[in-house]
Design a protein around this motif. Structure first.
Motif, mmCIF file in Angstrom:
data_model
loop_
_atom_site.group_PDB
_atom_site.id
_atom_site.type_symbol
_atom_site.label_atom_id
_atom_site.label_comp_id
_atom_site.label_asym_id
_atom_site.label_seq_id
_atom_site.Cartn_x
_atom_site.Cartn_y
_atom_site.Cartn_z
ATOM 1 N N VAL A 149 -65.402 -26.569 26.580
ATOM 2 C CA VAL A 149 -65.553 -26.712 28.041
ATOM 3 C C VAL A 149 -64.571 -27.750 28.575
ATOM 4 O O VAL A 149 -63.915 -27.552 29.598
ATOM 5 N N LEU A 150 -64.449 -28.866 27.849
ATOM 6 C CA LEU A 150 -63.578 -29.957 28.301
ATOM 7 C C LEU A 150 -62.132 -29.493 28.430
ATOM 8 O O LEU A 150 -61.418 -29.891 29.347
ATOM 9 N N GLN A 151 -61.696 -28.648 27.503
ATOM 10 C CA GLN A 151 -60.289 -28.237 27.478
ATOM 11 C C GLN A 151 -60.007 -26.990 28.305
ATOM 12 O O GLN A 151 -58.873 -26.504 28.349
ATOM 13 N N LYS A 152 -61.025 -26.506 28.994
ATOM 14 C CA LYS A 152 -60.844 -25.269 29.754
ATOM 15 C C LYS A 152 -59.889 -25.451 30.923
ATOM 16 O O LYS A 152 -59.096 -24.573 31.237
ATOM 17 N N GLU A 153 -60.000 -26.607 31.601
ATOM 18 C CA GLU A 153 -59.119 -26.861 32.745
ATOM 19 C C GLU A 153 -57.967 -27.747 32.261
ATOM 20 O O GLU A 153 -58.105 -28.939 32.105
ATOM 21 N N LYS A 154 -56.826 -27.136 32.003
ATOM 22 C CA LYS A 154 -55.701 -27.768 31.310
ATOM 23 C C LYS A 154 -55.176 -29.028 32.009
ATOM 24 O O LYS A 154 -55.085 -30.095 31.416
ATOM 25 N N ASP A 155 -54.848 -28.935 33.313
ATOM 26 C CA ASP A 155 -54.275 -30.088 34.026
ATOM 27 C C ASP A 155 -55.263 -31.247 34.053
ATOM 28 O O ASP A 155 -54.887 -32.409 33.892
ATOM 29 N N HIS A 156 -56.533 -30.906 34.231
ATOM 30 C CA HIS A 156 -57.574 -31.924 34.337
ATOM 31 C C HIS A 156 -57.684 -32.715 33.030
ATOM 32 O O HIS A 156 -57.641 -33.938 33.034
ATOM 33 N N ILE A 157 -57.799 -32.010 31.912
ATOM 34 C CA ILE A 157 -58.006 -32.723 30.646
ATOM 35 C C ILE A 157 -56.743 -33.462 30.217
ATOM 36 O O ILE A 157 -56.810 -34.530 29.617
ATOM 37 N N GLU A 158 -55.569 -32.945 30.580
ATOM 38 C CA GLU A 158 -54.330 -33.675 30.271
ATOM 39 C C GLU A 158 -54.336 -35.039 30.951
ATOM 40 O O GLU A 158 -53.867 -36.030 30.404
ATOM 41 N N GLY A 159 -54.893 -35.079 32.177
ATOM 42 C CA GLY A 159 -54.965 -36.341 32.906
ATOM 43 C C GLY A 159 -55.889 -37.353 32.255
ATOM 44 O O GLY A 159 -55.705 -38.558 32.402
ATOM 45 N N PHE A 160 -56.905 -36.869 31.526
ATOM 46 C CA PHE A 160 -57.896 -37.767 30.927
ATOM 47 C C PHE A 160 -57.797 -37.877 29.409
ATOM 48 O O PHE A 160 -58.462 -38.726 28.808
ATOM 49 N N ALA A 161 -56.976 -37.016 28.766
ATOM 50 C CA ALA A 161 -56.965 -36.916 27.297
ATOM 51 C C ALA A 161 -56.900 -38.248 26.561
ATOM 52 O O ALA A 161 -57.659 -38.473 25.611
ATOM 53 N N PRO A 162 -56.014 -39.191 26.967
ATOM 54 C CA PRO A 162 -55.924 -40.434 26.203
ATOM 55 C C PRO A 162 -57.195 -41.283 26.274
ATOM 56 O O PRO A 162 -57.412 -42.153 25.445
ATOM 57 N N GLU A 163 -58.038 -41.046 27.294
ATOM 58 C CA GLU A 163 -59.202 -41.901 27.537
ATOM 59 C C GLU A 163 -60.499 -41.320 26.975
ATOM 60 O O GLU A 163 -61.546 -41.949 27.043
ATOM 61 N N VAL A 164 -60.447 -40.081 26.435
ATOM 62 C CA VAL A 164 -61.678 -39.442 25.978
ATOM 63 C C VAL A 164 -62.103 -40.003 24.623
ATOM 64 O O VAL A 164 -61.318 -40.041 23.671
ATOM 65 N N ALA A 165 -63.368 -40.442 24.547
ATOM 66 C CA ALA A 165 -63.949 -40.892 23.274
ATOM 67 C C ALA A 165 -64.699 -39.720 22.645
ATOM 68 O O ALA A 165 -65.334 -38.926 23.342
ATOM 69 N N TRP A 166 -64.623 -39.611 21.310
ATOM 70 C CA TRP A 166 -65.222 -38.477 20.610
ATOM 71 C C TRP A 166 -66.275 -38.935 19.604
ATOM 72 O O TRP A 166 -66.092 -39.938 18.910
ATOM 73 N N VAL A 167 -67.377 -38.194 19.535
ATOM 74 C CA VAL A 167 -68.373 -38.389 18.472
ATOM 75 C C VAL A 167 -68.011 -37.423 17.346
ATOM 76 O O VAL A 167 -67.947 -36.207 17.570
ATOM 77 N N THR A 168 -67.754 -37.969 16.167
ATOM 78 C CA THR A 168 -67.309 -37.119 15.042
ATOM 79 C C THR A 168 -68.287 -37.100 13.881
ATOM 80 O O THR A 168 -68.157 -36.294 12.975
ATOM 81 N N LYS A 169 -69.280 -38.039 13.891
ATOM 82 C CA LYS A 169 -70.226 -38.115 12.777
ATOM 83 C C LYS A 169 -71.662 -38.155 13.260
ATOM 84 O O LYS A 169 -71.960 -38.644 14.348
#
Length: 461
Positions: A50-70
């Motif tokens: 869902v996050l990556q669906k809107e390309k321009d939007h997520i590019e603007g925020f990509a460096p700031e997104v925190a991810w839960v991996t565990k």
């Protein structure tokens, strides 16, 4: 106001700060409810699809997104993002809830936290990794309705800054380079910090157009039975507002709080001398608090006996309480109190007979004076420039620069590149809605091409 936390960029908001946030929240929440906006709550987590669906939007925020991996010791099959903003969280459900024109407008707001991780210089309130905000997300049948709401919300943000926080702001439109990623256009209220010579984006109201509607298939059947896409807005202000207030009004003694947002508007301090009627003074202080509280004024007495009056004065000045009331033996004898303003140190003796009306009047004067002084300082920093060398000079003097501009993205990128240095690059802050006259033949300060508009420029937070 805050306590530092053991994770960099995260801060504990103590009650002194939280109460300011609550005072603004009380005003804003009531105003948006008048506009038929309803509060809701969406989850903190976002699926990557869902996050990556809107390309321009997520590019603007990509460096700031925190991810839960565990989860515990196990790796998650699919990492989960923590919301940096909620467009992609909410809009899949808008497409589910909106079917026909009777489902519109849909106006939702949530009071929540967001996480934006990527930056090198965290600053309390101004740039923190987690912060509180409200975010409104609305959908309309027509662009006209969306355009109208953008400006209604922007006016509420101006109200918060100018009439609650006593900070002058400029309403305007962001450049294409500075607008919200994935949106149609962005409007903002812009403040300026004279002490540092930096602009600061106070709050934003975005028209998202139909971009997200297209990506998330938010369609409806109009009154003619035809399929249409909705027009959307999003708008937000955050706890950054508190940081702007601290920087604009604070002085060498500490905080200076506008009465409308201060947790405590009046602090009452007993000033007993050696042979004074100490109990009588304490009783007068307690009675003063009751009288003021009954009139809706936020007041407390500092009756601690292990601190001197002088220490208390200093302590409450540092906390920024707008008005201090002192009661000593002479005041007790004359049935009066002494009031001392935090903003300018002015002292006034007030009869206890007229206590409430006099205190209310003084709080109103403090609120207005804080705004007037802040506006005077801000206006003194505005420099109108035309050629490039004047721009560079004004930038070096930490000015808020108003310059004629050709409104071209490449020119703005060039300004950033040419001004990059230790202090950071200059950029456009906003194009004010109230435009000065632009005489024919006026050239852009940076490119020499014909100018189309006046725009504010400067370094920013």
């Amino acid at each position: 106001m805050i306590e530092y936390y053991d994770i960099s960029g995260c801060y504990i908001l103590r009650p002194w700060a939280m109460s300011i946030w609550e005072n603004m929240q009380t005003f804003f929440d009531a105003e948006i409810k008048k506009m038929k906006v309803k509060n809701c709550y969406f989850p903190l987590f976002v699926s990557p699809g869902v996050l990556q669906k809107e390309k321009d939007h997520i590019e603007g925020f990509a460096p700031e997104v925190a991810w839960v991996t565990k989860s515990g010791e196990s790796d998650l099959e699919v990492p989960i993002a923590i919301r940096p903003t909620s467009e992609t969280v909410m809009y899949p459900y808008y497409s589910k809830w909106i079917r026909g024109h009777r489902d519109l407008p849909l106006k939702l707001n949530q009071w929540c936290n967001v996480v934006r991780w990527e930056f090198s210089n965290p600053t309390p309130f101004i740039r923190s990794r987690e912060f509180l905000w409200q975010e409104g997300h609305t959908a309309f049948a027509t662009k006209e309705e969306a355009d109208t709401e953008v400006l209604q919300i922007l006016e509420l943000y101006r109200h918060i800054y100018e009439e609650f926080l006593a900070i002058p702001v400029t309403k305007g439109r962001k450049s294409e380079l500075e607008k919200f990623a994935g949106g149609l256009y962005t409007t903002s209220v812009e403040a300026f910090i004279p002490n540092t010579g930096r602009g600061i984006q106070g709050a934003t109201s975005h028209c998202l157009g139909q971009n997200f509607a297209k990506m998330f298939e938010i369609n409806f059947e109009n009154e003619k039975g035809e399929k249409s896409m909705v027009w959307q807005n999003s708008w937000a202000y955050s706890t950054r507002t508190i940081g702007v207030m601290v920087m604009v009004h604070g002085d060498n003694k500490g905080l200076v709080l506008p009465p409308k947002v201060s947790a405590l508007q009046v602090i009452v301090i007993p000033v007993p001398y050696k042979d004074a009627d100490t109990q009588g003074i304490f009783d007068a202080c307690a009675a003063t608090v009751v009288t003021l509280s009954d009139a809706g004024i936020r007041a407390e007495a500092d009756l601690r006996e292990n601190y001197s009056p002088g220490w208390k004065y200093s302590n409450w000045e540092m906390k920024g309480v707008p008005l201090r009331i002192e009661i000593g033996p002479r005041d007790l004898a004359n049935n009066q109190v002494r009031a001392v303003r935090r903003d300018n140190g002015e002292k006034t003796d007030i009869s206890r007979v007229f206590l409430v009306e006099q205190v209310k009047g003084m709080l109103d004067k403090i609120q207005q004076n804080l705004f007037d002084v802040a506006k005077q300082k801000r206006d003194a920093c505005i420099e109108v420039v035309k050629p490039w060398d004047e721009f560079v000079k004004a930038l070096g003097q930490k000015k808020l620069i108003l310059a004629p501009w050709c409104d071209e993205e490449e020119v703005e990128k060039d300004v950033k590149a040419r001004t990059r240095g230790e202090m950071g690059a200059a950029k456009s802050l906003c194009t004010p809605f109230e435009q000065p006259e632009l005489p024919d033949g006026t050239k852009c300060f940076a490119s020499g091409k014909p100018a189309k508009k006046w725009t504010y420029w400067g370094r920013s937070y």
